[in-house]
Design a protein around this motif. Structure first.
Motif, PDB file in Angstrom:
ATOM      1  N   PRO A   2      -1.922 -18.384  -3.605  1.00 53.78           N
ATOM      2  CA  PRO A   2      -1.059 -17.522  -2.795  1.00 53.78           C
ATOM      3  C   PRO A   2      -1.208 -16.063  -3.219  1.00 53.78           C
ATOM      4  N   ARG A   3      -1.080 -15.167  -2.263  1.00 52.96           N
ATOM      5  CA  ARG A   3      -1.201 -13.748  -2.561  1.00 52.96           C
ATOM      6  C   ARG A   3       0.055 -13.258  -3.280  1.00 52.96           C
ATOM      7  N   LYS A   4      -0.131 -12.419  -4.288  1.00 54.77           N
ATOM      8  CA  LYS A   4       1.027 -11.823  -4.971  1.00 54.77           C
ATOM      9  C   LYS A   4       1.523 -10.632  -4.157  1.00 54.77           C
ATOM     10  N   ILE A   5       2.821 -10.580  -3.954  1.00 57.16           N
ATOM     11  CA  ILE A   5       3.393  -9.524  -3.105  1.00 57.16           C
ATOM     12  C   ILE A   5       4.636  -8.929  -3.775  1.00 57.16           C
ATOM     13  N   ALA A   6       4.625  -7.624  -3.945  1.00 49.63           N
ATOM     14  CA  ALA A   6       5.844  -6.897  -4.352  1.00 49.63           C
ATOM     15  C   ALA A   6       6.349  -6.190  -3.109  1.00 49.63           C
ATOM     16  N   ALA A   7       7.468  -6.663  -2.574  1.00 50.42           N
ATOM     17  CA  ALA A   7       7.969  -6.147  -1.304  1.00 50.42           C
ATOM     18  C   ALA A   7       9.274  -5.400  -1.516  1.00 50.42           C
ATOM     19  N   HIS A  29       0.221   3.073  -8.424  1.00 48.90           N
ATOM     20  CA  HIS A  29      -0.177   1.724  -7.993  1.00 48.90           C
ATOM     21  C   HIS A  29      -1.070   1.735  -6.749  1.00 48.90           C
ATOM     22  N   GLY A  30      -1.629   2.891  -6.428  1.00 50.56           N
ATOM     23  CA  GLY A  30      -2.436   3.005  -5.205  1.00 50.56           C
ATOM     24  C   GLY A  30      -3.633   2.073  -5.190  1.00 50.56           C
ATOM     25  N   ASP A  31      -4.118   1.673  -6.379  1.00 55.20           N
ATOM     26  CA  ASP A  31      -5.301   0.796  -6.442  1.00 55.20           C
ATOM     27  C   ASP A  31      -4.937  -0.633  -6.831  1.00 55.20           C
ATOM     28  N   ALA A  32      -3.682  -0.981  -6.741  1.00 54.80           N
ATOM     29  CA  ALA A  32      -3.247  -2.318  -7.205  1.00 54.80           C
ATOM     30  C   ALA A  32      -3.976  -3.413  -6.441  1.00 54.80           C
ATOM     31  N   ASP A  33      -4.290  -4.511  -7.130  1.00 54.58           N
ATOM     32  CA  ASP A  33      -4.930  -5.605  -6.382  1.00 54.58           C
ATOM     33  C   ASP A  33      -3.930  -6.691  -6.000  1.00 54.58           C
ATOM     34  N   ILE A  34      -2.644  -6.375  -6.077  1.00 52.85           N
ATOM     35  CA  ILE A  34      -1.623  -7.202  -5.429  1.00 52.85           C
ATOM     36  C   ILE A  34      -1.208  -6.473  -4.144  1.00 52.85           C
ATOM     37  N   ALA A  35      -0.506  -7.168  -3.263  1.00 57.00           N
ATOM     38  CA  ALA A  35      -0.003  -6.502  -2.061  1.00 57.00           C
ATOM     39  C   ALA A  35       1.312  -5.800  -2.399  1.00 57.00           C
ATOM     40  N   ILE A  36       1.415  -4.558  -2.007  1.00 60.25           N
ATOM     41  CA  ILE A  36       2.676  -3.822  -2.139  1.00 60.25           C
ATOM     42  C   ILE A  36       3.149  -3.539  -0.716  1.00 60.25           C
ATOM     43  N   LEU A  37       4.286  -4.109  -0.395  1.00 62.04           N
ATOM     44  CA  LEU A  37       4.814  -4.032   0.974  1.00 62.04           C
ATOM     45  C   LEU A  37       6.093  -3.198   0.967  1.00 62.04           C
ATOM     46  N   ILE A  38       6.135  -2.208   1.819  1.00 57.78           N
ATOM     47  CA  ILE A  38       7.334  -1.379   1.964  1.00 57.78           C
ATOM     48  C   ILE A  38       7.907  -1.620   3.359  1.00 57.78           C
ATOM     49  N   CYS A  39       9.188  -1.984   3.410  1.00 55.41           N
ATOM     50  CA  CYS A  39       9.873  -2.174   4.692  1.00 55.41           C
ATOM     51  C   CYS A  39      10.927  -1.087   4.826  1.00 55.41           C
ATOM     52  N   PRO A  40      10.540   0.062   5.363  1.00 56.44           N
ATOM     53  CA  PRO A  40      11.487   1.162   5.527  1.00 56.44           C
ATOM     54  C   PRO A  40      12.275   0.953   6.819  1.00 56.44           C
ATOM     55  N   PRO A  41      13.250   1.807   7.101  1.00 55.67           N
ATOM     56  CA  PRO A  41      13.886   1.735   8.423  1.00 55.67           C
ATOM     57  C   PRO A  41      12.849   2.067   9.506  1.00 55.67           C
ATOM     58  N   PHE A  42      13.108   1.617  10.728  1.00 48.29           N
ATOM     59  CA  PHE A  42      12.144   1.816  11.820  1.00 48.29           C
ATOM     60  C   PHE A  42      11.696   3.268  11.933  1.00 48.29           C
ATOM     61  N   THR A  43      12.637   4.184  11.670  1.00 47.53           N
ATOM     62  CA  THR A  43      12.357   5.610  11.882  1.00 47.53           C
ATOM     63  C   THR A  43      11.246   6.143  10.985  1.00 47.53           C
ATOM     64  N   LEU A  44      10.946   5.438   9.902  1.00 49.49           N
ATOM     65  CA  LEU A  44       9.946   5.944   8.945  1.00 49.49           C
ATOM     66  C   LEU A  44       8.626   5.181   8.987  1.00 49.49           C
ATOM     67  N   ILE A  45       8.531   4.167   9.846  1.00 45.80           N
ATOM     68  CA  ILE A  45       7.317   3.332   9.811  1.00 45.80           C
ATOM     69  C   ILE A  45       6.063   4.163  10.099  1.00 45.80           C
ATOM     70  N   SER A  46       6.089   4.943  11.168  1.00 48.07           N
ATOM     71  CA  SER A  46       4.885   5.732  11.503  1.00 48.07           C
ATOM     72  C   SER A  46       4.526   6.685  10.379  1.00 48.07           C
ATOM     73  N   ALA A  47       5.556   7.247   9.759  1.00 51.33           N
ATOM     74  CA  ALA A  47       5.312   8.232   8.696  1.00 51.33           C
ATOM     75  C   ALA A  47       4.709   7.590   7.449  1.00 51.33           C
ATOM     76  N   CYS A  48       4.796   6.272   7.334  1.00 47.66           N
ATOM     77  CA  CYS A  48       4.243   5.578   6.159  1.00 47.66           C
ATOM     78  C   CYS A  48       2.776   5.214   6.353  1.00 47.66           C
ATOM     79  N   GLU A  49       2.256   5.488   7.543  1.00 43.89           N
ATOM     80  CA  GLU A  49       0.914   4.990   7.874  1.00 43.89           C
ATOM     81  C   GLU A  49      -0.172   5.500   6.935  1.00 43.89           C
ATOM     82  N   ASP A  50       0.016   6.677   6.398  1.00 48.46           N
ATOM     83  CA  ASP A  50      -1.059   7.217   5.550  1.00 48.46           C
ATOM     84  C   ASP A  50      -0.881   6.844   4.073  1.00 48.46           C
TER      85      ASP A  50
END
Ligand code: PEP
Length: 243
Positions: A2-7, A29-50
């Motif tokens: 299973p994939r390791k995920i810090a959400a 942690h930009g190069d982490a080999d686990i998945a780092i998942l951020i669930c912000p409010p809807f208003t910030l999703i597009s801004a997180c794209e980069d």
């Protein structure tokens, strides 16, 4: 494996200025080999794209589009840059009366839009004290997880309701028991049940993360309060990276 995920679930928190926390996390942690998942409010999703992180919504509607004022579809989340969505968080189940059937329909909508559903389940304190924990888990697993689920499209988050935002954490034995039970149930229902990532959620902090991640069948965490500040989330990510 299973994939390791810090959400991180930001809930109804976060302004544009909060994106600076993600830049701090990216440095560490930009190069982490686990998945780092951020669930912000809807208003910030597009801004997180980069950012280098996976981005998720906190909820979605069952429909692709239509007359549902105030709601967001899974397609919209994907269009905004999300690849995940939380479904069935206990705050949605409690505040909005979401049923297992609705959670399953939302999860199916997520799959249809190409999103991974993080399906949240967990018992209340009353249910635990009544010895009903595993029955609740069984009911929520069978009712909330669509038959079309697989390990690529679905993550299960075990979040005892009484541990969310309270500072109370189950013992590692209690977490181990429930996670082993979830694994067994997934394996009997899905060919790839051994591959689903199982997250623990509920008052995870830097100080308890390593102990929780050492529990068998815990593949990561869904973190609320401690995901808002990089200084709090970073030690949790680091603990998962070093398992
Ligand atoms: C959550 O919101 O899913 C959660 C686990 O919150 P906290 O970490 O604050 O208990």
């Amino acid at each position: 494996m299973p994939r390791k995920i810090a959400a991180g679930n930001w809930k109804m928190n976060g302004m544009k200025s909060s994106l600076s926390e993600l830049r701090i996390l990216e440095d560490k942690h930009g190069d982490a080999d686990i998945a780092i998942l951020i669930c912000p409010p809807f208003t910030l999703i597009s801004a997180c794209e980069d950012t280098p992180f996976d981005i998720g919504g906190q909820d979605c509607h069952t429909a692709e589009a239509g007359a549902h004022t105030g709601d967001i579809s899974a397609e919209m989340l994907a269009d905004a840059g999300a690849s995940y969505v939380l479904t069935g968080h206990s705050e949605r189940r409690t505040d909005h009366g979401e049923t297992d059937a609705l959670v399953a329909a939302k999860s199916q909508a997520a799959y249809n839009a190409g999103l991974i559903a993080v399906i949240c389940i967990g018992e209340t304190l009353e249910e635990r004290e009544a010895g009903q924990t595993l029955d609740v888990i069984d009911r929520q697993l069978s009712g909330s997880v669509p038959q079309s689920a697989d390990a690529l499209t679905t993550v299960i988050a075990y979040e005892p309701v009484w541990a969310i935002g309270t500072g109370k954490v189950p013992t590692t034995e209690q977490i181990a028991q429930v996670h082993a039970h979830i694994r067994t149930r997934l394996q009997s229902r899905f060919d790839d049940g051994a591959e689903f990532s199982l997250l623990y959620g509920g008052s995870v902090k830097g100080s308890n993360a390593a102990d929780i991640f050492a529990v068998p069948n815990v593949d990561g965490a869904l973190v609320g309060g401690a995901s808002l500040k990089a200084a709090d989330f970073s030690p949790i990510i680091a603990a998962l990276e070093s398992v």
